[in-house]
Design a protein around this motif. Structure first.
Motif, PDB file in Angstrom:
ATOM      1  N   SER A  50       0.814  -1.216   0.000  1.00 37.58           N
ATOM      2  CA  SER A  50       0.000   0.000   0.000  1.00 37.58           C
ATOM      3  C   SER A  50       0.848   1.267   0.000  1.00 37.58           C
ATOM      4  CB  SER A  50      -0.923   0.005   1.222  1.00 37.58           C
ATOM      5  OG  SER A  50      -0.158  -0.012   2.410  1.00 37.58           O
ATOM      6  N   ARG A 213      -3.566   2.927   1.221  1.00 41.08           N
ATOM      7  CA  ARG A 213      -4.099   1.921   0.308  1.00 41.08           C
ATOM      8  C   ARG A 213      -3.655   2.319  -1.099  1.00 41.08           C
ATOM      9  NH1 ARG A 213      -9.095  -1.186  -0.369  1.00 41.08           N
ATOM     10  NH2 ARG A 213      -8.745  -2.233  -2.356  1.00 41.08           N
ATOM     11  N   ASP A 214      -3.084   1.370  -1.850  1.00 43.39           N
ATOM     12  CA  ASP A 214      -2.686   1.602  -3.242  1.00 43.39           C
ATOM     13  C   ASP A 214      -1.833   2.859  -3.405  1.00 43.39           C
ATOM     14  OD1 ASP A 214      -4.086  -0.660  -3.973  1.00 43.39           O
ATOM     15  OD2 ASP A 214      -5.934   0.456  -4.363  1.00 43.39           O
ATOM     16  N   ARG A 302     -13.823  -0.996   6.752  1.00 39.05           N
ATOM     17  CA  ARG A 302     -14.855  -0.141   6.171  1.00 39.05           C
ATOM     18  C   ARG A 302     -14.224   0.881   5.219  1.00 39.05           C
ATOM     19  NH1 ARG A 302     -19.639   2.490   7.913  1.00 39.05           N
ATOM     20  NH2 ARG A 302     -20.677   3.002   5.942  1.00 39.05           N
ATOM     21  N   SER A 304     -11.498   0.512   3.597  1.00 40.36           N
ATOM     22  CA  SER A 304     -11.071  -0.234   2.410  1.00 40.36           C
ATOM     23  C   SER A 304     -12.260  -0.536   1.512  1.00 40.36           C
ATOM     24  CB  SER A 304     -10.391  -1.536   2.828  1.00 40.36           C
ATOM     25  OG  SER A 304      -9.231  -1.251   3.562  1.00 40.36           O
ATOM     26  N   GLU A 305     -13.392  -0.907   2.116  1.00 39.10           N
ATOM     27  CA  GLU A 305     -14.598  -1.195   1.319  1.00 39.10           C
ATOM     28  C   GLU A 305     -15.068   0.049   0.575  1.00 39.10           C
ATOM     29  OE1 GLU A 305     -16.310  -4.471   4.490  1.00 39.10           O
ATOM     30  OE2 GLU A 305     -17.467  -2.647   4.091  1.00 39.10           O
ATOM     31  N   GLU A 307     -13.271   2.458  -0.431  1.00 39.67           N
ATOM     32  CA  GLU A 307     -12.334   2.705  -1.516  1.00 39.67           C
ATOM     33  C   GLU A 307     -12.621   1.763  -2.682  1.00 39.67           C
ATOM     34  OE1 GLU A 307     -10.368   4.962  -2.086  1.00 39.67           O
ATOM     35  OE2 GLU A 307      -9.018   4.215  -3.651  1.00 39.67           O
ATOM     36  N   ASP A 308     -12.965   0.504  -2.341  1.00 44.58           N
ATOM     37  CA  ASP A 308     -13.282  -0.470  -3.397  1.00 44.58           C
ATOM     38  C   ASP A 308     -14.485  -0.029  -4.214  1.00 44.58           C
ATOM     39  OD1 ASP A 308     -11.216  -2.131  -2.746  1.00 44.58           O
ATOM     40  OD2 ASP A 308     -12.398  -3.396  -1.401  1.00 44.58           O
ATOM     41  N   ARG A 309     -15.430   0.628  -3.524  1.00 45.87           N
ATOM     42  CA  ARG A 309     -16.652   1.041  -4.227  1.00 45.87           C
ATOM     43  C   ARG A 309     -16.471   2.322  -5.021  1.00 45.87           C
ATOM     44  NH1 ARG A 309     -19.443  -0.814   0.536  1.00 45.87           N
ATOM     45  NH2 ARG A 309     -19.508   1.291   1.366  1.00 45.87           N
ATOM     46  N   THR A 310     -15.357   3.037  -4.748  1.00 49.62           N
ATOM     47  CA  THR A 310     -15.123   4.300  -5.458  1.00 49.62           C
ATOM     48  C   THR A 310     -14.792   4.005  -6.916  1.00 49.62           C
ATOM     49  OG1 THR A 310     -14.252   5.248  -3.449  1.00 49.62           O
ATOM     50  CG2 THR A 310     -13.758   6.411  -5.491  1.00 49.62           C
TER      51      THR A 310
END
Lengths: 311, 252
Positions: A50, A213-214, A302, A304-305, A307-310
């Motif tokens: 990350s 993250r990333d 949460r 991270s989730e 961010e995944d949905r972005t």
């Protein structure tokens, strides 16, 4: 997400602004910004890859940023390492010492390299290395090596110390002992930047935490602030024979679930205080009243989730 | 200077705990000395003028003693020094030193001091043994010999740092360093004498640094004066490899 990146400007000892580090086509750090105040224990958490270690290695002066600016104690670690080297301490995620170097020789050597080092014998005792002081590096266990590296990072009495995965390989009691010692390091006046993937460690030690993250920073806040902002609701539980219809109207309560005599009340804020006050006001004092608060780990998942949905 | 002294002292202790390094620094050169001087002895009264010319009109032990000083310097330069640097880089030790703010000059200086210091101890031992057992001559011109040895040390220190900079792993050093060492040993005057080589072999040998260091030290040792050309070539090797090492050195 509204990322507060700054400590009090006058007291900022580590300032990272728009840091980018590119390897080939991969952006290991992509616009990272954060600021660490004097005397803070500042946590950096995030999954593998990350950008945590890349960013901290730029702060340590071990890597040169592709772009962006970094100041540690007002100095650029990439170009002013000489001026910084006696003022910072670094424990690296990956490093080694010569196989046949003994523990006491390593501590003595690193103490000699700095003009204001503390007595390494006390450090060896603090970090549980005294008994193994004559053991060669190659013969140390993983936990002993880890403790030695932390001790080496502290031997020059650094003003800023960065610890990267400090407790990896330590058993639970050694981890907790390490936490206490890091607290003492801060009490002696040092600022600590702690990279970890142990949420309990970050929650127990850190004043503020940056979630990576990333290659990017997704959120910065206190552990309690992250939990409050991202982890969702608390749950208060108790047992009672009768009905409690008035509890739904209580401040902060979002839902009340009943299963026989067992009640589960969900809500936000100081939920336990509000529920307990309401229960007592109605003459109910359950013996098993308890609260299950959301954890930093839930907040982290949460974030991270989200961010995944972005897109 | 204190960090350099401290690190050099620690590194010397580590060197003495390393069996392979000790073998190449001490056991191997002495073994070669005993074998070659056991075969050739130190016969100075040779009737065949061609054979006498091969040995530069001195006995074989007189001939070899200076080239063995060169040999131990070259072993330090192409094996000991790069093996330590590449091994440290590979294991992450250089990275740990860098994180502690140890200056590059201190890291390299300590390694050079230990490798070349141990080479000088081995060289002194070789001179003592060769003189005691085979009656080899001592230097005709001590200042010139010491100057030649200093150039040899500088040359092989730079070559060692260069090899340690460009060879990525200890395994690579073991391959490349040993190959370079044995080739130099065979054609640079520490094995068959220079005069016994074919012209092609001598041309090839002229491309190797040990050839020039051996000529430089041997000329001074046997009283033939200062071999300026060989000194300049050795220094050119030093300068070139030092520049390339600075260009390519990596901490990790």
């Amino acid at each position: 997400m509204g990322i507060p990146t700054s400590a009090n400007a006058a007291d900022t000892v580590v300032a990272v602004s728009d840091l980018t580090r590119v390897y080939g086509h991969r952006r290991a750090a992509d616009g990272v910004s954060f600021a660490v105040g004097r005397g803070e224990i500042y946590g950096i958490i995030g999954p593998n890859g990350s950008g945590k270690t890349t960013s901290i290695e730029c702060v340590q002066g071990l890597r040169v940023p592709t772009s962006g600016t970094i100041r540690v104690l007002g100095l650029d670690p990439a170009t002013q390492r000489g001026a910084l080297r006696h003022r910072i301490g670094s424990q690296l995620q990956e490093s080694a010492l010569p196989d046949r170097l003994r523990v006491w020789e390593a501590l003595d050597l690193f103490a000699t390299l700095s003009p204001k080092s503390r007595d390494w014998r006390g450090l060896a005792r603090d970090w549980g290395l005294w008994e193994s002081r004559s053991t060669a590096f190659a013969d140390l266990s993983g936990g002993q090596r880890q403790r030695l590296f932390v001790a080496l990072a502290l031997v020059n009495e650094p003003e800023v110390v960065s610890l990267d995965e400090m407790t990896t390989g330590l058993d639970p009691s050694a981890r907790h002992a390490a936490w206490e010692l890091v607290g003492e390091v801060r009490d002696r006046g040092a600022t600590v930047v702690l990279v970890t993937h142990f949420m309990d460690e970050a929650e127990a030690l850190c004043d503020r935490i940056a979630v990576f993250r990333d290659g990017r920073v997704l959120a910065i806040d206190t552990p309690a602030g992250l939990v409050q902002r991202f982890a969702g609701e608390s749950t208060v539980q108790f047992t009672h024979e009768g009905d409690v219809p008035w509890l739904s109207a209580c401040e902060g309560v979002s839902a009340v679930h009943r299963s026989g005599t067992h009640f589960a009340v969900r809500g936000e804020g100081p939920l336990l205080a509000h529920v307990a006050a309401a229960l007592v006001a109605h003459g109910i004092a359950p013996l098993d009243l308890s609260v299950e608060r959301p954890t930093l780990e839930q907040a982290y998942l949460r974030i991270s989730e989200m961010e995944d949905r972005t897109p | 200077m204190k960090p350099l002294r401290t690190l050099a002292w620690v590194e010397m202790k580590l060197f003495l705990r390393e069996p392979l390094a000790l073998v190449f620094a001490f056991a191997f050169p002495f073994f070669m000395l005993f074998v070659l001087l056991g075969v050739f002895g130190n016969e100075r009264e040779v009737t065949d003028p061609e054979e006498a010319a091969i040995w530069r009109n001195v006995g074989p032990a007189d001939y070899y003693v200076s080239t063995y000083v060169g040999l131990v310097m070259s072993a330090a330069g192409v094996i000991t020094l790069p093996l330590r640097l590449a091994g440290y880089r590979e294991a992450g030790v250089l990275r740990r030193y860098r994180a502690a703010g140890v200056p590059l000059g201190v890291v390299l200086g300590s390694q050079v001091a230990v490798a070349m210091g141990m080479a000088m101890v081995a060289a002194a031992g070789i001179v003592v043994v060769s003189t005691a057992l085979y009656d080899s001559v001592l230097p005709e011109n001590w200042p010139l010999v010491l100057a030649g040895v200093a150039i040899g040390l500088a040359t092989f220190a730079c070559i060692g740092i260069f090899l340690g900079a460009v060879l990525p792993t200890a395994r690579a050093v073991q391959g490349a360093g040993l190959a370079i060492f044995f080739v130099m040993m065979m054609v640079s005057g520490s094995g068959p004498p220079d005069g016994a080589l074919t012209s092609q072999m001598r041309s090839f040998a002229a491309t190797l640094p040990l050839t020039h260091v051996n000529h430089l030290v041997q000329d001074a040792w046997l009283g033939h004066g200062w071999a300026l050309g060989h000194a300049l070539v050795a220094l050119a090797f030093a300068a070139l490899t030092a520049l390339l090492a600075l260009r390519w050195f990596r901490w990790e």
